[in-house]
Design a protein around this motif. Structure first.
Motif, PDB file in Angstrom:
ATOM      1  N   UNK A   1      10.895  -1.789  -4.730  1.00 12.92           N
ATOM      2  CA  UNK A   1      11.378  -0.537  -5.308  1.00 12.92           C
ATOM      3  C   UNK A   1      11.994  -0.732  -6.690  1.00 12.92           C
ATOM      4  N   UNK A   2      12.477  -1.938  -6.979  1.00 17.17           N
ATOM      5  CA  UNK A   2      13.066  -2.213  -8.286  1.00 17.17           C
ATOM      6  C   UNK A   2      12.068  -2.822  -9.266  1.00 17.17           C
ATOM      7  N   UNK A   3      10.823  -2.991  -8.818  1.00 16.43           N
ATOM      8  CA  UNK A   3       9.819  -3.623  -9.671  1.00 16.43           C
ATOM      9  C   UNK A   3       9.436  -2.709 -10.829  1.00 16.43           C
ATOM     10  N   UNK A   4       8.992  -3.316 -11.893  1.00 14.15           N
ATOM     11  CA  UNK A   4       8.561  -2.552 -13.069  1.00 14.15           C
ATOM     12  C   UNK A   4       7.384  -1.653 -12.729  1.00 14.15           C
TER      13      UNK A   4
ATOM     14  N   UNK B   1       0.820  -1.201   0.000  1.00 14.48           N
ATOM     15  CA  UNK B   1       0.000   0.000   0.000  1.00 14.48           C
ATOM     16  C   UNK B   1       0.861   1.261   0.000  1.00 14.48           C
ATOM     17  N   UNK B   2       1.880   1.292   0.826  1.00 12.04           N
ATOM     18  CA  UNK B   2       2.645   2.518   1.007  1.00 12.04           C
ATOM     19  C   UNK B   2       3.713   2.717  -0.056  1.00 12.04           C
ATOM     20  N   UNK B   3       4.231   1.633  -0.614  1.00 14.87           N
ATOM     21  CA  UNK B   3       5.293   1.754  -1.621  1.00 14.87           C
ATOM     22  C   UNK B   3       4.724   1.766  -3.031  1.00 14.87           C
ATOM     23  N   UNK B   4       3.827   0.839  -3.334  1.00 12.29           N
ATOM     24  CA  UNK B   4       3.266   0.762  -4.682  1.00 12.29           C
ATOM     25  C   UNK B   4       2.009   1.605  -4.845  1.00 12.29           C
ATOM     26  N   UNK B   5       1.472   2.136  -3.754  1.00 12.12           N
ATOM     27  CA  UNK B   5       0.319   3.026  -3.849  1.00 12.12           C
ATOM     28  C   UNK B   5      -0.978   2.342  -4.193  1.00 12.12           C
ATOM     29  N   UNK B   6      -1.097   1.062  -3.881  1.00 15.76           N
ATOM     30  CA  UNK B   6      -2.338   0.332  -4.157  1.00 15.76           C
ATOM     31  C   UNK B   6      -2.502  -0.761  -3.120  1.00 15.76           C
TER      32      UNK B   6
ATOM     33  N   UNK C   1       6.312   5.661 -10.460  1.00 10.02           N
ATOM     34  CA  UNK C   1       6.956   6.670  -9.618  1.00 10.02           C
ATOM     35  C   UNK C   1       8.394   6.971 -10.034  1.00 10.02           C
ATOM     36  N   UNK C   2       9.094   5.989 -10.548  1.00 13.76           N
ATOM     37  CA  UNK C   2      10.466   6.220 -10.977  1.00 13.76           C
ATOM     38  C   UNK C   2      11.381   6.584  -9.816  1.00 13.76           C
ATOM     39  N   UNK C   3      12.430   7.322 -10.146  1.00 14.80           N
ATOM     40  CA  UNK C   3      13.423   7.686  -9.133  1.00 14.80           C
ATOM     41  C   UNK C   3      13.016   8.884  -8.301  1.00 14.80           C
ATOM     42  N   UNK C   4      12.168   9.748  -8.842  1.00 16.18           N
ATOM     43  CA  UNK C   4      12.010  11.076  -8.250  1.00 16.18           C
ATOM     44  C   UNK C   4      10.627  11.402  -7.717  1.00 16.18           C
ATOM     45  N   UNK C   5       9.677  10.506  -7.808  1.00 17.64           N
ATOM     46  CA  UNK C   5       8.319  10.797  -7.365  1.00 17.64           C
ATOM     47  C   UNK C   5       8.028  10.092  -6.054  1.00 17.64           C
ATOM     48  N   UNK C   6       7.485  10.827  -5.088  1.00 20.31           N
ATOM     49  CA  UNK C   6       7.078  10.241  -3.819  1.00 20.31           C
ATOM     50  C   UNK C   6       5.806   9.424  -4.060  1.00 20.31           C
ATOM     51  N   UNK C   7       5.767   8.163  -3.652  1.00 21.51           N
ATOM     52  CA  UNK C   7       4.564   7.347  -3.884  1.00 21.51           C
ATOM     53  C   UNK C   7       3.322   7.955  -3.238  1.00 21.51           C
TER      54      UNK C   7
END
Length: 248
Positions: A144-147, A111-116, A153-159
């Protein structure tokens, strides 16, 4: 050799639906670090990251990682590295990993990392195997390394929680921040030792709770009522004496 992530079925969730609605109060604010930022904007990004990872209920001074904050402000790390550092911090481990089962921790991190939310029990099981075999570091690295993470989010966007609201639905998904930090299994253990009991009186030296016997509690109630009655009579007698109606 690490066990590969098990396959799991996808389900139709809000974040998988393409949105065309205009921005509004329900649309999340996107915080990015891929441009020149003012000091105020850097602080806003740091605050948004803490709120996303720890949730507002855990934003405490003791959870701050000042070294990571300084590195982000100096441009030495990206938002993704800040996320990684916060989740792998000792305070996050102590407050979120240790009190929960692997299944609960996996759901929380997705939820917190992938936003879902998780797609189902199969995905929860798949990530739990990764957590059990590779530890927290390996599990977080895989997220964090998942597609999916890099595409959204990439490198620069906060989830952030993606696509919480659908115009076709009367009520969208609740914010993940409302999800209790502890699972039902951990809360039941706390209830068994009387953590939420209103009858808890004291804590013994070894950390266990002491519950006085019922006769002792009854005697304490009687003594309290009797003491309150005597005190009330004393106050009334003093007031009558002040008006000269009686003499003490």
């Amino acid at each position: 050799m690490a066990i590969p992530l098990l396959e799991y079925d996808l389900s139709s969730q809000n974040q998988r639906v393409v949105g065309y609605e205009l921005g509004g109060d329900e649309k999340p604010v996107v915080y990015r670090t891929d441009r020149r930022l003012s000091d105020l904007e850097k602080n806003q990004i740091i605050w948004a990251t803490y709120r996303q990872i720890f949730n507002e209920q855990q934003i405490l001074v003791s959870n701050r990682q000042t070294s990571l904050e300084s590195q982000l402000k100096a441009g030495q790390i990206t938002a993704r590295e800040l996320i990684r550092g916060l989740i792998l911090s000792e305070s996050f481990r102590r407050r979120n990993y240790e009190p929960n089962s692997n299944y609960r921790f996996v759901q929380m991190c997705v939820q917190r990392v992938l936003g879902r939310n998780i797609y189902g029990e199969k995905e929860k099981l798949a990530w739990s195997i990764v957590l059990a075999t590779q530890g927290i570091e390996g599990f977080i690295d895989n997220l964090l390394d998942s597609e999916e993470y890099l595409d959204n989010f990439g490198e620069n966007t906060v989830p952030y929680q993606r696509r919480r609201i659908l115009p076709q639905r009367e009520q969208g998904e609740l914010p993940f921040a409302r999800m209790p930090r502890y699972g039902a299994d951990y809360r039941s253990k706390l209830e068994e030792i009387g953590y939420f009991s209103p009858k808890r009186i004291d804590t013994l030296w070894d950390g266990t709770f002491y519950f006085p016997p019922q006769p002792v509690l009854l005697a304490a109630k009687i003594a309290t009522i009797a003491g309150a009655s005597i005190l009330t009579l004393g106050i009334v007698a003093t007031a009558l004496s002040a008006f000269g109606l009686i003499s003490l």
